[in-house]
Design a protein around this motif. Structure first.
Motif: not given
Length: 284
Positions: A204-216
């Motif tokens: 949930g949260m770890c995956l969200f932060f990783i993918v969200w950061w990468f997609s910036k």
């Protein structure tokens, strides 16, 4: 050892209408999808609009429900439902599979892009950073319901939690293990991992932060989707070591659960896809 609060699964009762926490977790997940999607639209560099995002969500909801249910039937209880096919329609009795829901969403997105003449991979890249918060919300729903609990652990571990809902499985486990029987007599329930919270944190949260950061930043087409795919496969595989395997399946080949066997190809495809799409950009 902490005891699970044993929440009432019904959040709001309005006469004959009962709104369950698990249903609310889905609603929260869809709301977060829209909110985060609109933030991505506001950042630019996408052909999506608020209207097309709402339309995509409708397709996605159908994919989640149909795919999740079909995946549960095929992956987890095929023999049971094959003997009584109509019971597969009883969604209100529970039984959804993430891996089936994932495939359902991918198919829904494919059909959506065909209809609107959009690039399939770019569309997946747009929605990949929006998904994990919905997974996190769903795991909180699992925890509130006291379902999908974890494997037995030592009672003196600070994370150990007893689940009243696991009474039957506790009795079964204690009947085959003298140590478990001693704990059951002492505590009235077996100490287990609150694996729903582990999955909330990891997939949930770890995956969200990783993918969200990468997609910036601008990435090669397909790489954001591959990161989500591999990240989910890895985090789910890890969390399954603490999650109680389905009673009717147990551990399968090589001592792995069904969830791990379904997550392994996701991880492999994610890693291969991440490298492939990265090299394809450099070749251009």
């Amino acid at each position: 050892m902490i005891t699970h609060p044993n929440f009432d699964p019904i959040a709001v009762q309005l006469g004959p209408l009962a709104i369950r926490w698990y249903a609310l977790s889905y609603i929260v997940g869809f709301a977060l999808f829209i909110w985060l999607g609109r933030k991505r639209i506001a950042q630019g560099n996408t052909l999506f609009t608020k209207e097309s995002l709402d339309d995509l969500l409708t397709w996605g909801v159908i994919g989640v429900i149909l795919g999740g249910r079909l995946g549960y039937v095929l992956f987890y209880k095929f023999t049971e439902y094959a003997a009584n096919p109509l019971s597969a329609l009883k969604i209100w009795e529970g039984g959804m599979s993430f891996h089936g829901g994932f495939l359902g969403v991918v198919l829904a997105v494919y059909l959506f892009t065909r209809k609107h003449k959009l690039n399939f991979l770019k569309t997946l890249d747009f929605i990949a950073p929006l998904v994990a918060t919905g997974l996190a919300s769903g795991r909180i729903g699992n925890f509130i319901n006291g379902e999908l609990w974890g494997r037995v652990t030592q009672p003196n571990n600070f994370w150990a939690m007893g689940f009243p809902q696991a009474k039957n499985e506790d009795l079964l486990a204690a009947s085959h293990n003298p140590q478990y029987l001693e704990w059951l007599n002492q505590y009235g329930m077996l100490p287990r991992h609150p694996s729903q919270l582990y999955q909330f944190a990891l997939e949930g949260m770890c995956l969200f932060f990783i993918v969200w950061w990468f997609s910036k930043k601008s990435r090669p087409t397909g790489q954001i989707t591959a990161l989500f795919l591999g990240g989910y496969g890895l985090f789910r595989f890890i969390a399954e070591f603490a999650r109680q395997p389905d009673e009717h399946l147990g551990l399968l080949t090589l001592g792995m659960s069904m969830g791990q066997w379904l997550s392994l190809p996701m991880f492999v495809l994610g890693v291969v896809g991440f490298m492939y799409f990265g090299k394809r950009k450099s070749a251009l």
